[in-house]
Design a protein around this motif. Structure first.
Motif, PDB file in Angstrom:
ATOM      1  N   ALA A 108       0.826  -1.209   0.000  1.00 47.04           N
ATOM      2  CA  ALA A 108       0.000   0.000   0.000  1.00 47.04           C
ATOM      3  C   ALA A 108       0.858   1.257   0.000  1.00 47.04           C
ATOM      4  N   ALA A 109       1.938   1.262   0.795  1.00 46.41           N
ATOM      5  CA  ALA A 109       2.809   2.437   0.845  1.00 46.41           C
ATOM      6  C   ALA A 109       3.504   2.654  -0.493  1.00 46.41           C
ATOM      7  N   LYS A 110       3.897   1.568  -1.131  1.00 44.07           N
ATOM      8  CA  LYS A 110       4.537   1.681  -2.444  1.00 44.07           C
ATOM      9  C   LYS A 110       3.539   2.232  -3.463  1.00 44.07           C
ATOM     10  N   TRP A 111       2.302   1.768  -3.408  1.00 42.31           N
ATOM     11  CA  TRP A 111       1.264   2.263  -4.312  1.00 42.31           C
ATOM     12  C   TRP A 111       1.037   3.758  -4.087  1.00 42.31           C
ATOM     13  N   MET A 112       1.160   4.206  -2.848  1.00 42.43           N
ATOM     14  CA  MET A 112       0.995   5.622  -2.499  1.00 42.43           C
ATOM     15  C   MET A 112       2.229   6.451  -2.844  1.00 42.43           C
ATOM     16  N   GLY A 113       3.285   5.781  -3.307  1.00 42.97           N
ATOM     17  CA  GLY A 113       4.529   6.494  -3.568  1.00 42.97           C
ATOM     18  C   GLY A 113       5.229   6.915  -2.289  1.00 42.97           C
TER      19      GLY A 113
ATOM     20  N   ALA B 272       8.710   8.674   4.653  1.00 48.11           N
ATOM     21  CA  ALA B 272       9.896   9.055   3.880  1.00 48.11           C
ATOM     22  C   ALA B 272      11.115   8.252   4.311  1.00 48.11           C
ATOM     23  N   VAL B 273      11.219   7.960   5.613  1.00 50.93           N
ATOM     24  CA  VAL B 273      12.315   7.119   6.106  1.00 50.93           C
ATOM     25  C   VAL B 273      12.169   5.695   5.577  1.00 50.93           C
ATOM     26  N   LEU B 274      10.957   5.162   5.633  1.00 46.15           N
ATOM     27  CA  LEU B 274      10.727   3.801   5.154  1.00 46.15           C
ATOM     28  C   LEU B 274      10.978   3.685   3.649  1.00 46.15           C
ATOM     29  N   ARG B 275      10.709   4.758   2.917  1.00 48.45           N
ATOM     30  CA  ARG B 275      10.962   4.775   1.474  1.00 48.45           C
ATOM     31  C   ARG B 275      12.414   4.427   1.164  1.00 48.45           C
ATOM     32  N   ASP B 276      13.333   4.911   2.005  1.00 45.66           N
ATOM     33  CA  ASP B 276      14.751   4.721   1.738  1.00 45.66           C
ATOM     34  C   ASP B 276      15.351   3.546   2.498  1.00 45.66           C
TER      35      ASP B 276
ATOM     36  N   LYS C  64      14.701   1.475  -3.822  1.00 46.49           N
ATOM     37  CA  LYS C  64      14.713   0.898  -5.170  1.00 46.49           C
ATOM     38  C   LYS C  64      16.018   0.168  -5.460  1.00 46.49           C
ATOM     39  N   ARG C  65      17.077   0.561  -4.742  1.00 45.82           N
ATOM     40  CA  ARG C  65      18.353  -0.146  -4.862  1.00 45.82           C
ATOM     41  C   ARG C  65      18.647  -0.800  -3.517  1.00 45.82           C
ATOM     42  N   ARG C  66      19.022  -2.058  -3.542  1.00 42.43           N
ATOM     43  CA  ARG C  66      19.295  -2.761  -2.290  1.00 42.43           C
ATOM     44  C   ARG C  66      20.377  -2.063  -1.488  1.00 42.43           C
ATOM     45  N   ALA C  67      21.425  -1.579  -2.145  1.00 44.61           N
ATOM     46  CA  ALA C  67      22.524  -0.929  -1.425  1.00 44.61           C
ATOM     47  C   ALA C  67      22.068   0.339  -0.713  1.00 44.61           C
ATOM     48  N   ALA C  68      21.020   0.994  -1.234  1.00 43.32           N
ATOM     49  CA  ALA C  68      20.526   2.219  -0.601  1.00 43.32           C
ATOM     50  C   ALA C  68      19.920   1.933   0.760  1.00 43.32           C
ATOM     51  N   SER C  69      19.444   0.710   0.966  1.00 42.40           N
ATOM     52  CA  SER C  69      18.822   0.358   2.245  1.00 42.40           C
ATOM     53  C   SER C  69      19.836  -0.139   3.266  1.00 42.40           C
ATOM     54  N   ASP C  70      21.091  -0.310   2.858  1.00 40.08           N
ATOM     55  CA  ASP C  70      22.108  -0.815   3.776  1.00 40.08           C
ATOM     56  C   ASP C  70      22.286   0.115   4.966  1.00 40.08           C
ATOM     57  N   MET C  71      22.641  -0.452   6.090  1.00 37.05           N
ATOM     58  CA  MET C  71      22.959   0.304   7.302  1.00 37.05           C
ATOM     59  C   MET C  71      24.475   0.455   7.404  1.00 37.05           C
TER      60      MET C  71
END
Length: 469
Positions: free
Chosen positions: A138-143, A192-196, A201-208
């Motif tokens: 749902a969040a992805k559908w909402m952008g 906005a935090v969950l978006r990243d 969209k890139r797995r590496a972007a979600s890395d900690m």
């Protein structure tokens, strides 16, 4: 290297991450920069402090792979992120047997990494996993955008999230990212935090990313060296007492000395910037807005054990319950990213208003007992020494519909920089860095205007801008 003759003279007031970012960008563009910091140490609320003869961070920090501007500026000032940061996949992992869960993304391409984490997750029932999948879809559908803000708790209720998922995932993420309890935290900013992270969209972007060095050395000190190499000046232990218009430029009182500048970046804390702006009637509304910000504390408890001590993972989430004197929310094994800190654990307590009311010794004792119980290691109850560092104004309270000012002000040639400025992100290092970069861009643009056009009407209002990852 010296600044070009006739270069724009810019004062950057404040040596935190926003001020250092602005100073680096201005120096790179050829400005003659003076970076002034009231304390003896650069870094603001992400700096090193001396504890028991060693330098520790004033708080444990964690970055995301999506922090593009931060990573760019690290490289610019000579810091290699691959060497300076320990990269881990996005995860929420509790000690085994503590009643939590084990959620860690495999190193698969996005979005399959999240699906893999969900399928492999332990400690979540089928209904919890289905609820998480529904939320993500749902969040992805909402952008990942919420136009009418509400509290995080209201958002979770609207998305029919389970109590266990709230307890183990959403609430800890909200408190860690926004430093504001979910009952009064902004759902818009949380998305906005969950978006990243979960929605990257890139797995590496979600890395900690865990720092391998103290925060002052990670960026602020290297930034100051960059400014000096480009003909700038660094003043530490010097407070900016006032800024006043002087012809087409500005006069600033730095300690007991008055100096002329063409432009000013106020990268001081919101309350201090409010006081400096208070002397200018045309900025009265902005000054009042900055002074009205509420703030939240963060406490970090350091516990030193024998150098041989090592946790199985670099960090764990912890089940907190203040009513039961369980205050810790995350524990980090500092010896894993930084070999110079063996046996040192850092436990974070975000939104630490109640914890801050306890004495340091009492809070540390409760946390040590919590670690011994949850990690099933009795020796953790008796550390060699402890130190609690509390940042009373660590972040602003990130509440629904909070109005945050833009970088521009009504004063020509004076701009703001700080993690409190307009953004769809909370008070993070990346927010501070991006704000500093934006402030530098505004100052450079101001320097190219003909003098007759440098009027308050060109200073602009507090126009909100998007936070682009």
């Amino acid at each position: 290297m010296s600044a070009p003759e006739g270069a724009q003279r810019v004062l950057v007031a404040g040596g935190g991450w926003a001020g250092c970012a602005a100073a680096v960008e201005l120096a790179r563009a050829g400005a003659q920069v003076t970076l002034a910091e009231a304390s003896r140490t650069l870094g603001g609320r992400a700096r090193g402090v001396e504890v028991h003869g060693r330098v520790l961070d004033n708080g444990q920090h964690i970055l995301l792979g999506a922090y593009g501007e931060t990573l760019r500026l690290l490289r610019l000032v000579g810091i290699d992120p691959d060497q300076a940061l320990l990269r881990l996949p996005v995860q929420m992992r509790y000690p085994e047997g503590s009643g939590g869960m084990d959620f860690v993304a495999p190193r698969w391409p996005a979005p399959f990494h999240l699906a893999g984490a969900l399928l492999r997750a332990k400690g979540l029932a089928r209904e919890d996993k289905l609820a998480l999948a529904r939320f993500h879809s749902a969040a992805k559908w909402m952008g990942w955008v919420l136009y009418n803000d509400c509290s995080v708790d209201e958002l979770l209720e609207r998305f029919n999230q389970t109590p266990r998922l709230n307890r183990l995932l959403w609430h800890p993420l909200c408190i860690a990212a926004l430093n504001t309890p979910p009952a009064r935290a902004s759902a818009k900013v949380f998305l906005a935090v969950l978006r990243d992270s979960l929605g990257a969209k890139r797995r590496a972007a979600s890395d900690m990313l865990l720092p391998r060095m103290e925060m002052g050395a990670l960026f602020p000190q290297a930034a100051a060296a960059y400014v000096l190499e480009h003909g700038g000046a660094l003043l530490t232990g010097v407070k900016v007492n006032s800024v006043a218009r002087s012809g087409e430029g500005w006069q600033a009182t730095l300690g007991d000395r008055v100096t002329d500048f063409d432009a000013v970046v106020l990268a001081t804390p919101a309350t201090q910037s409010a006081a400096l702006l208070g002397a200018h009637p045309e900025a009265a509304e902005l000054s009042a807005q900055l002074a009205a910000f509420a703030h939240e504390p963060i406490a970090t408890c350091y516990l030193q054990y024998d150098a041989s001590l090592r946790l199985e993972l670099p960090f764990y989430a912890l089940l907190d319950d203040p009513a039961q004197d369980r205050w810790g929310q995350f524990v980090f094994d500092r010896g894993q990213p930084d070999a110079a800190q063996p046996g040192l654990l850092a436990v974070v307590v975000s939104a630490a208003g109640d914890a801050a009311q306890l004495g340091q010794d009492a809070l540390a004792a409760h946390i040590a007992a919590q670690l011994a119980h949850d990690l099933r290691r009795p020796e953790l109850a008796t550390p060699q020494w402890t130190k609690v560092i509390t940042e009373k104004r660590a972040t602003f309270s990130c509440t629904p519909g909070l109005a945050r000012p833009g970088n521009k002000t009504t004063l020509p040639g004076l701009v703001l920089a700080g993690d409190y400025t307009a953004s769809d992100y909370p008070a993070t290092l990346e927010t501070a860095v991006r704000s500093g970069v934006e402030a530098a861009a505004l100052i450079r643009a101001y320097g190219t205007l003909p003098r007759e056009k440098r009027s308050p009407s060109h200073g602009g209002g507090g126009q909100e801008h998007s936070f682009v990852r």
